[in-house]
Scaffold this active site. Structure first.
Site, mmCIF file in Angstrom:
data_model
loop_
_atom_site.group_PDB
_atom_site.id
_atom_site.type_symbol
_atom_site.label_atom_id
_atom_site.label_comp_id
_atom_site.label_asym_id
_atom_site.label_seq_id
_atom_site.Cartn_x
_atom_site.Cartn_y
_atom_site.Cartn_z
ATOM 1 N N HIS A 1 0.691 -1.063 -0.131
ATOM 2 C CA HIS A 1 0.159 -0.078 -0.156
ATOM 3 C C HIS A 1 1.099 1.216 -0.208
ATOM 4 C CE1 HIS A 1 -3.382 2.374 1.726
ATOM 5 N NE2 HIS A 1 -4.059 1.941 0.684
ATOM 6 N N LYS B 1 -4.775 10.726 5.550
ATOM 7 C CA LYS B 1 -4.437 9.640 6.656
ATOM 8 C C LYS B 1 -3.293 10.466 7.502
ATOM 9 C CE LYS B 1 -3.988 6.865 2.943
ATOM 10 N NZ LYS B 1 -4.945 7.479 2.218
ATOM 11 N N LYS C 1 3.256 4.357 -1.265
ATOM 12 C CA LYS C 1 3.576 5.352 -2.319
ATOM 13 C C LYS C 1 4.963 5.866 -2.027
ATOM 14 C CE LYS C 1 -1.133 4.854 -1.651
ATOM 15 N NZ LYS C 1 -1.679 4.301 -0.625
ATOM 16 N N HIS D 1 -9.682 10.827 1.944
ATOM 17 C CA HIS D 1 -8.777 9.510 1.894
ATOM 18 C C HIS D 1 -7.433 10.131 2.587
ATOM 19 C CE1 HIS D 1 -6.439 6.626 -0.331
ATOM 20 N NE2 HIS D 1 -7.430 5.934 -0.139
ATOM 21 N N ASP E 1 -0.306 18.024 19.757
ATOM 22 C CA ASP E 1 0.126 18.943 20.079
ATOM 23 C C ASP E 1 0.453 19.940 18.766
ATOM 24 O OD1 ASP E 1 -0.133 17.976 22.593
ATOM 25 O OD2 ASP E 1 1.830 17.408 22.841
ATOM 26 N N ASP F 1 16.710 11.114 -7.900
ATOM 27 C CA ASP F 1 18.101 11.353 -7.814
ATOM 28 C C ASP F 1 18.595 11.060 -6.387
ATOM 29 O OD1 ASP F 1 18.223 11.828 -10.493
ATOM 30 O OD2 ASP F 1 18.259 14.098 -10.326
#
Length: 471
Positions: free
Chosen positions: A216, A392, A218, A390, A397, A223
């Site tokens: 899952h 996450k 990404k 979507h 604080d 470079d």
């Protein structure tokens, strides 16, 4: 022949077979040493559905991946000799960072820049800019890569860089990116892009299926100097420039030492998927230290420690005045629920933001089943109204953020390979706070003591909660 006629002869054999079936499966499941409630739920399901239950458990049940864990360990070991000296554990760690390092093997470091990208259009623009600027290599890893307008733009940009002589490695999850056909991939392969699949479908996996064990993550590394990670995939469904109903999501663009750790995460995944440990010159350019404290949090079923789960729970426990959580899928275990409700009972500002309409009705129903407990403890629960949420992220604080691919549910904590980034920086926290405030402006608050939902909906929510260990 009537039942009364054949039962005296076949009945004992059928009962004996059923008892033997239960005894064998019970031993198999109990030895998995899962939570008692999950173990008992599976045993009852298998007893009630002898054939169908076995098939469901085989394809969707909890799976120990001892072989994969060994392969992951070998992948990391195969890269050790080529790693820079600074990619090793640190003895100078704060509490949360020490926990994260012990659970992942990834040490805290710094970042010179951490840019919060809101929405698919901003993320795509920044990604294409980084791809165009690459001169040595591009490492790209996604769960979903669709053959649509967004996917075509990224594909063509990668192919163009490969034709210029830039080394491009593309790692895709075989399930999430399963719609990519030969015609779509041909320009990449013709340009010289190295393509690999994470857990591709194979006939032998009918015996040991990997439906749950998805990548899952990404990750994009350009470079070895610029990296991207977060929750946004390559698809029109997450690009509001071409789809007005696109998912609302967050991503990160990073520079500095943290890029090295994201590079390591990609290379470990590449080695795991291909058996090849890349050792190109130029993978590890010098990384100047920055002012922001950062730490990569890779997690997956190859680790028994549930790193993202533990780190988020520990961060909540250490909060002093605020805990804001946004997640598309909210199916917390007991430890996570206890952390959130305890923080609220301590008088902290605790908020949970979820979509009003998710792309999974079962997950949404299960999430609603927790709202009464949360609001009774003082947690403020909000449902985002305009479209699918979507994002996450966790904000603790005024200086601690966790942003990445992991949802707040069992699947992300235990079944999928995920990657998040822990950041300690007031500037990034302020940016995330502003984004969450903007999100809250489009939410409806679920208030304690509200009139109860219709009976059938409450029954459906409670029933969906029984599936929490699978969601």
């Amino acid at each position: 022949m009537a039942l009364s006629e054949w039962w005296p002869e076949l009945g004992p054999w059928l009962v004996g077979t059923w008892v033997l079936y239960l005894a064998v499966l019970a031993g198999w499941i109990v030895l998995q040493k899962r939570e008692p409630i999950a173990t008992l739920s599976w045993l009852l399901s298998l007893a009630a559905l002898p054939v169908l239950g076995l098939l469901i458990y085989h394809f969707f049940g909890p799976q120990r991946i001892v072989r994969q864990r060994r392969r992951r360990s070998l992948a990391r070991r195969g890269l050790q000799s080529a790693l820079p000296a600074d990619l090793h554990p640190s003895e100078d760690c704060a509490t949360v960072a020490r926990l994260a390092q012990a659970a992942t093997g990834y040490a805290p470091c710094t970042a010179t820049d951490a840019r919060l990208l809101v929405g698919g259009q901003a993320t795509l623009d920044a990604l294409l800019e980084a791809i165009a600027a690459a001169r040595h290599h591009l490492h790209v890893e996604y769960y979903i890569f669709e053959p649509d307008r967004t996917g075509t733009r990224v594909r063509d940009a990668l192919a163009a860089k490969a034709r210029e002589g830039v080394r491009v490695r593309l790692l895709l999850d075989a399930l999430g990116s399963g719609r990519l056909g030969r015609a779509f991939l041909a320009p990449l392969l013709e340009a010289g892009v190295e393509l690999a699949w994470f857990h591709p479908a194979r006939l032998r996996w009918l015996w040991r299926p990997r439906i749950n064990l998805r990548n899952h993550r990404k990750i994009v590394v350009a470079d070895g100097r610029v990296a991207f990670t977060g929750g946004i995939n390559v698809t029109d469904d997450e690009n509001e420039a071409v789809n007005p109903r696109a998912f609302h999501d967050l991503h990160l663009r990073l520079e500095g030492e943290i890029v090295r750790w994201l590079q390591l995460a990609f290379l470990e995944d590449w080695h795991y998927a291909t058996g090849v440990a890349p050792r190109d010159d130029g993978l590890w350019p010098p990384a100047p230290p920055g002012r922001m404290v950062a730490q990569a949090l890779p997690a997956g079923p190859d680790s028994p420690w549930e790193p993202v789960h533990r780190v988020k729970v520990e961060a909540i426990h250490q909060a002093n005045h605020r805990v804001w959580l946004v997640t598309p899928y909210f199916v917390p275990g007991e430890a996570a629920r206890m952390a959130l409700t305890s923080a609220a009972l301590r008088g902290l500002d605790v908020r949970v933001v979820v979509p009003a309409r998710s792309d999974s009705r079962v997950v949404s129903a299960a999430a609603r089943s927790y709202f009464d407990e949360l609001t009774a403890a003082g947690v403020r629960v909000f449902e985002y109204q305009p479209r699918m949420l979507h994002s996450k992220a966790l904000l603790v604080d005024d200086d601690t953020c966790i942003i990445g691919s992991a949802n707040f549910d069992h699947r992300s904590f235990r079944l999928n390979f995920e990657l998040s980034v822990l950041l300690h920086d007031a500037g990034v926290a302020a940016g995330l706070e502003a984004e969450l405030q903007a999100t809250l402006a489009h939410c409806r608050e679920v208030r304690a003591g509200s009139p109860p939902a219709p009976f059938l909906r409450r029954l459906g929510d409670a029933s969906a909660r029984l599936l929490s260990p699978l969601l």
